[in-house]
Enzyme design. Sequence first.
Site, PDB file in Angstrom:
ATOM      1  N   PHE A 149      26.521 -17.478 -17.762  1.00 30.66           N
ATOM      2  CA  PHE A 149      25.228 -18.055 -17.375  1.00 30.66           C
ATOM      3  C   PHE A 149      25.231 -19.581 -17.396  1.00 30.66           C
ATOM      4  CE2 PHE A 149      24.761 -18.477 -21.946  1.00 30.66           C
ATOM      5  CZ  PHE A 149      24.046 -19.660 -22.072  1.00 30.66           C
ATOM      6  N   LYS A 173      30.425 -11.695  -9.217  1.00 27.80           N
ATOM      7  CA  LYS A 173      29.435 -11.022 -10.066  1.00 27.80           C
ATOM      8  C   LYS A 173      28.907 -12.096 -11.013  1.00 27.80           C
ATOM      9  CE  LYS A 173      28.407  -9.480 -13.577  1.00 27.80           C
ATOM     10  NZ  LYS A 173      27.311 -10.087 -14.365  1.00 27.80           N
ATOM     11  N   GLU A 176      23.650 -12.163 -14.987  1.00 30.17           N
ATOM     12  CA  GLU A 176      22.337 -11.594 -14.652  1.00 30.17           C
ATOM     13  C   GLU A 176      21.204 -12.458 -15.193  1.00 30.17           C
ATOM     14  OE1 GLU A 176      24.691 -10.619 -16.672  1.00 30.17           O
ATOM     15  OE2 GLU A 176      24.077  -9.047 -18.083  1.00 30.17           O
ATOM     16  N   ARG A 177      21.542 -13.489 -16.002  1.00 34.55           N
ATOM     17  CA  ARG A 177      20.467 -14.321 -16.552  1.00 34.55           C
ATOM     18  C   ARG A 177      20.023 -15.420 -15.582  1.00 34.55           C
ATOM     19  NH1 ARG A 177      23.069 -15.188 -22.388  1.00 34.55           N
ATOM     20  NH2 ARG A 177      24.676 -13.734 -21.772  1.00 34.55           N
ATOM     21  N   SER A 226      32.518 -15.228 -22.752  1.00 39.54           N
ATOM     22  CA  SER A 226      32.801 -15.255 -24.191  1.00 39.54           C
ATOM     23  C   SER A 226      34.138 -14.562 -24.488  1.00 39.54           C
ATOM     24  CB  SER A 226      31.665 -14.570 -24.942  1.00 39.54           C
ATOM     25  OG  SER A 226      31.542 -13.241 -24.486  1.00 39.54           O
ATOM     26  N   CYS A 281      30.881 -24.825 -22.373  1.00 42.86           N
ATOM     27  CA  CYS A 281      32.117 -24.352 -23.017  1.00 42.86           C
ATOM     28  C   CYS A 281      32.916 -25.529 -23.556  1.00 42.86           C
ATOM     29  CB  CYS A 281      32.952 -23.585 -22.015  1.00 42.86           C
ATOM     30  SG  CYS A 281      33.308 -24.538 -20.549  1.00 42.86           S
ATOM     31  N   GLU A 382      30.927 -19.204 -32.574  1.00 41.05           N
ATOM     32  CA  GLU A 382      30.564 -20.095 -31.473  1.00 41.05           C
ATOM     33  C   GLU A 382      29.040 -20.014 -31.345  1.00 41.05           C
ATOM     34  OE1 GLU A 382      31.505 -18.910 -27.440  1.00 41.05           O
ATOM     35  OE2 GLU A 382      31.642 -20.993 -26.815  1.00 41.05           O
TER      36      GLU A 382
END
Length: 498
Positions: A149, A173, A176-177, A226, A281, A382
């Site tokens: 996201f 893909k 979805e957020r 992640s 990240c 994290e």
Amino acid sequence: MRTITHWIGGKPENGTSGGTAPVWNPATGVQQAEVALADAADVDTAVRSAAAAFDEWSRSSLSARTKVLFAFREIVNARIGELAEVVSDEHGKVVADARGEVQRGLEVVEFACGIPSLLKGDFSDQVSAGVDVHSFREPLGVCVGITPFNFPVMVPMWMHPVAIACGNTFVLKPSERDPSASLLVAQMWADAGLPDGVFTVVQGDRTAVDALLDHDDVAAVSFVGSTPIARYIHERATATGKRVQALGGAKNHAVVLPDAPLDFAAEHLVAAAFGSAGERCMAISAAVAVGGPGDELVAAVAEKARAVKVGPGRDATSEMGPVVTAAARDRIVGLIGTGEAQGATLTVDGRGLTVPGHEDGFFVGPTVIDGVTTDMDVYREEIFGPVLSVVRASDVDEAIALINANPYGNGTAIFTSSGEAARRFQRGVRVGMIGVNVPIPVPMAYYSFGGWKDSLFGQSHIHGPEGVTFYTRAKVVTTRWPQVAAAGAAGFHFPTAT
Ligand code: NAD
């Protein structure tokens, strides 16, 4: 309620699964749309469309592909503001930061515009008497991108411009957020003249991911997200013989030596820890204060952290927006509490922050936690929020050892005025991307991006030269055109150069 669709065969498609997930506006805490969630049948439709487009696209000329890439570059550039607003509305980051991510994505498009040079093979004349050797690279087929996201435009752009330039078709893909930006990008590819089916978007969650990983027509998978999911993607997709690069999470340390300009280091630490609410990240989440000036550094960082202007991403005066969901906010707040309970000092506590007019938004203020030790949850997890943990070390070698003991190896930085210490640091740390007085050392598009250890599963870093290698495979051709009159007998010994 607006429904965010898939993009299959060059147009929006609802799919048949009927499943949806909510998409929030993190600044208001209000649901603004729902996104379609693909099931295995929807994924099959999407992959088949991409597979059907491969034959023609893989045979298209380099100049035809380059024309589309240049047109795509112009369209994205012209609509950068629109893309940035879509990102800000679903992710929460401030619009200026969202523009920055589109700009960094565009740099990969610009890199991919050079595909005629990037795909040049080698040629060796006369390797043996009358024999030449040349190599060239071919695309793989349908390549899949599964993305997080936190950079809904840039991270997919690490993948699809290079994959498509190499002659592959690509199925994205997205998270979805924040799924809307990918549809806008799909429209831009179509406007640039990309044939239907070459770029596809399939929205969904783990059901869609599993169907992609298991699909026989998928040749390669690029994943960014992640670490637990990266490990899972790598294991599952390699088990079915796919080529996989899976980039995972991070715990990025910035080491500040006593000889570093203190205000410069504090300023950069604050920007790198709290920019994009720490949801990068490459965000700095651990500061390693070396030696005597540590307390002074923490005081300077704390003062700057308190001054960060937190507000909605659409407000041009905001420096930091909300985090992505209520669940993310609650997790971050919980971890801050755990830090305190485990004995760390909350020098700046961002819990309970409210933004006037946006009381239901998912806000957490900048947080600085001092006295952190490596056994505490705030160090081991994290956090992926606006939280900077400060650990102490007595010298650069102890700082290097600390970084090397951490399971992640994405990015790290050192602040110093000593060339010798900087050199020792860059040679000593087991980390993929290193900054010297640069807190967020994201490589330019013509280098490759990637970490070490639990920050990467698979061999290939992403974009740049390693991206071209990942999305293609090599052929080497050994050629002889004998003069018929001079042709000798074929020997049965193993061929050697003579
Ligand atoms: P995430 O791992 O939760 O999700 C990433 C993708 O995987 C999404 O598309 C999601 O739908 C899918 N997914 C989630 N759970 C799944 C499951 N159980 N099975 C199959 N698929 C699943 O990551 P996120 O929260 O979206 O993004 C933040 C994470 O991404 C952080 O850990 C961050 O460090 C990492 N990240 C890493 C890099 C890098 O370059 N190494 C870059 C950006 C983000």
